[in-house]
Design an enzyme around this catalytic site. Structure first.
Site, PDB file in Angstrom:
ATOM      1  N   MET A  28      48.922  39.582  42.899  1.00 37.74           N
ATOM      2  CA  MET A  28      49.400  38.382  43.588  1.00 37.74           C
ATOM      3  C   MET A  28      50.201  37.535  42.593  1.00 37.74           C
ATOM      4  SD  MET A  28      46.457  37.411  46.308  1.00 37.74           S
ATOM      5  CE  MET A  28      45.366  36.594  45.189  1.00 37.74           C
ATOM      6  N   HIS A  35      46.132  41.895  34.171  1.00 40.03           N
ATOM      7  CA  HIS A  35      47.135  42.658  34.929  1.00 40.03           C
ATOM      8  C   HIS A  35      47.911  43.588  33.992  1.00 40.03           C
ATOM      9  CE1 HIS A  35      46.905  38.842  37.408  1.00 40.03           C
ATOM     10  NE2 HIS A  35      46.716  39.745  38.334  1.00 40.03           N
ATOM     11  N   GLY A 145      41.202  45.978  38.626  1.00 38.84           N
ATOM     12  CA  GLY A 145      40.394  45.516  37.494  1.00 38.84           C
ATOM     13  C   GLY A 145      38.926  45.397  37.887  1.00 38.84           C
ATOM     14  N   GLN A 146      38.057  45.755  36.951  1.00 34.89           N
ATOM     15  CA  GLN A 146      36.603  45.673  37.159  1.00 34.89           C
ATOM     16  C   GLN A 146      36.134  44.228  37.347  1.00 34.89           C
ATOM     17  OE1 GLN A 146      34.312  47.930  37.651  1.00 34.89           O
ATOM     18  NE2 GLN A 146      32.549  46.545  37.496  1.00 34.89           N
ATOM     19  N   GLN A 151      35.651  43.795  45.097  1.00 31.30           N
ATOM     20  CA  GLN A 151      36.938  44.259  45.632  1.00 31.30           C
ATOM     21  C   GLN A 151      37.102  45.761  45.367  1.00 31.30           C
ATOM     22  OE1 GLN A 151      40.851  42.125  45.670  1.00 31.30           O
ATOM     23  NE2 GLN A 151      41.160  43.208  43.759  1.00 31.30           N
ATOM     24  N   ARG A 185      42.985  31.713  38.059  1.00 33.01           N
ATOM     25  CA  ARG A 185      42.393  30.403  38.355  1.00 33.01           C
ATOM     26  C   ARG A 185      41.967  29.642  37.100  1.00 33.01           C
ATOM     27  NH1 ARG A 185      41.018  33.395  42.875  1.00 33.01           N
ATOM     28  NH2 ARG A 185      41.601  32.357  44.813  1.00 33.01           N
TER      29      ARG A 185
HETATM   30  O1  PAF Z   1      43.172  41.283  43.259  1.00 33.66           O
HETATM   31  C1  PAF Z   1      44.193  40.796  43.785  1.00 33.66           C
HETATM   32  O2  PAF Z   1      45.052  40.215  43.123  1.00 33.66           O
HETATM   33  C2  PAF Z   1      44.375  40.899  45.295  1.00 33.66           C
HETATM   34  O3  PAF Z   1      43.150  40.820  45.946  1.00 33.66           O
HETATM   35  C3  PAF Z   1      45.137  42.172  45.715  1.00 33.66           C
HETATM   36  C4  PAF Z   1      44.368  43.426  45.356  1.00 33.66           C
HETATM   37  C5  PAF Z   1      46.505  42.196  45.059  1.00 33.66           C
HETATM   38  C6  PAF Z   1      45.344  42.189  47.236  1.00 33.66           C
HETATM   39  O4  PAF Z   1      46.106  41.103  47.661  1.00 33.66           O
END
Ligand code: PAF
Length: 259
Positions: A28, A35, A145-146, A151, A185
């Site tokens: 995002m 990332h 990512g862990q 998720q 955040r």
């Molecule tokens: O982890 C994130 O940044 C979001 O949840 C993702 C996997 C890009 C889905 O919008």
């Protein structure tokens, strides 16, 4: 590096690369070292690296959280270029959710526990957008990512349940020197809030749910949403706290724990 805004354009671009391995790193934006570790792994392991950059409105239960989400596309493009990304897919909300959109993916049990209790609809938004990105990019490997352990588990379930032909690659949580897990955040934390937030990784590092809860609950200025041992693959001790108006999640892998 190509930047594509449209689904059609991206498909055309990838058509010539279909016989190669394609790694997709969904993001995002607001890229940080966490990332970058996913992008570097994808660069090492795949012929083609696609990064999606889409702040998915459907996964924000709270509109003010969506409004406050950091945006700096040019900076993200720069970092992606430096990390060797071949294509950034940065669609508009209308491209991903065209008028009349009404098809949603719900990972029922895994999506309604822990984070799901505090962020209703969050994982429905995540599972739906990840499935749509998968359908568009058709990657051979997906990178997560862990840090967002739930998720990962939701996506693992999605892959199994829909028999998606893709390898799920999960990279370790990246932390700042003080132990705080990197998150977009974190930028919202004042110096004193950050100091308070550090109790979360310290509590989780005990590896013991009771000890972690005691530590968190005895700390001033933290609201504990949950701290629990969860039987994900691998099992984790996961926690979520609120510090001021910022909500932080973190987890540690319980090594060698197979129960
Ligand atoms: O982890 C994130 O940044 C979001 O949840 C993702 C996997 C890009 C889905 O919008």
């Amino acid at each position: 590096m190509n930047v594509e805004r449209g689904i059609g354009g991206l498909r055309e671009l990838l058509a010539a690369r279909r016989s190669t391995s394609i790694g997709l790193v969904p993001t995002m934006g607001a890229l940080h070292e966490g990332h970058l570790s996913l992008l570097h792994a994808a660069r090492d392991e795949c012929d083609t690296v696609v990064m999606s950059l889409f702040v998915n409105p459907a996964q924000f239960a709270d509109e003010s959280d969506l409004d406050r989400y950091p945006h700096d596309e040019e900076r993200d493009f720069e970092l992606a270029r430096d990390a060797g990304v071949d294509v950034v897919f940065a669609p508009s909300a209308d491209e991903m959710y065209p008028p009349g959109f009404q098809t949603w993916v719900e990972v029922t049990e895994l999506g309604s526990m822990l984070e799901g209790v505090h962020r209703p609809g969050h994982f429905r938004g995540v599972a739906t957008i990840v499935l749509k990105l998968f359908a568009i990019v058709r990657p051979t490997a997906l990178y997560f990512g862990q840090k967002d352990a739930q998720q990962v588990e939701v996506i693992r379930r999605l892959i199994r349940d829909f028999a998606l032909d893709v390898e799920l690659r999960v990279l370790p949580t990246v932390r700042d020197a003080d132990g705080l897990a990197l998150s977009s955040r974190n930028a919202r934390l004042s110096r004193s809030e950050r100091e308070r937030a550090l109790v979360l990784p310290r509590a989780l590092a005990t590896g013991d749910p009771e000890a972690a809860r005691t530590l968190l609950e005895s700390s001033n200025g933290l609201v504990v949403d949950y701290v629990e041992r969860v039987d994900f693959d691998p099992p984790v001790l996961a926690g979520a706290v609120r510090v001021g108006s910022t909500r932080l999640i973190d987890n540690i892998v319980l090594e060698g724990d197979s129960t």
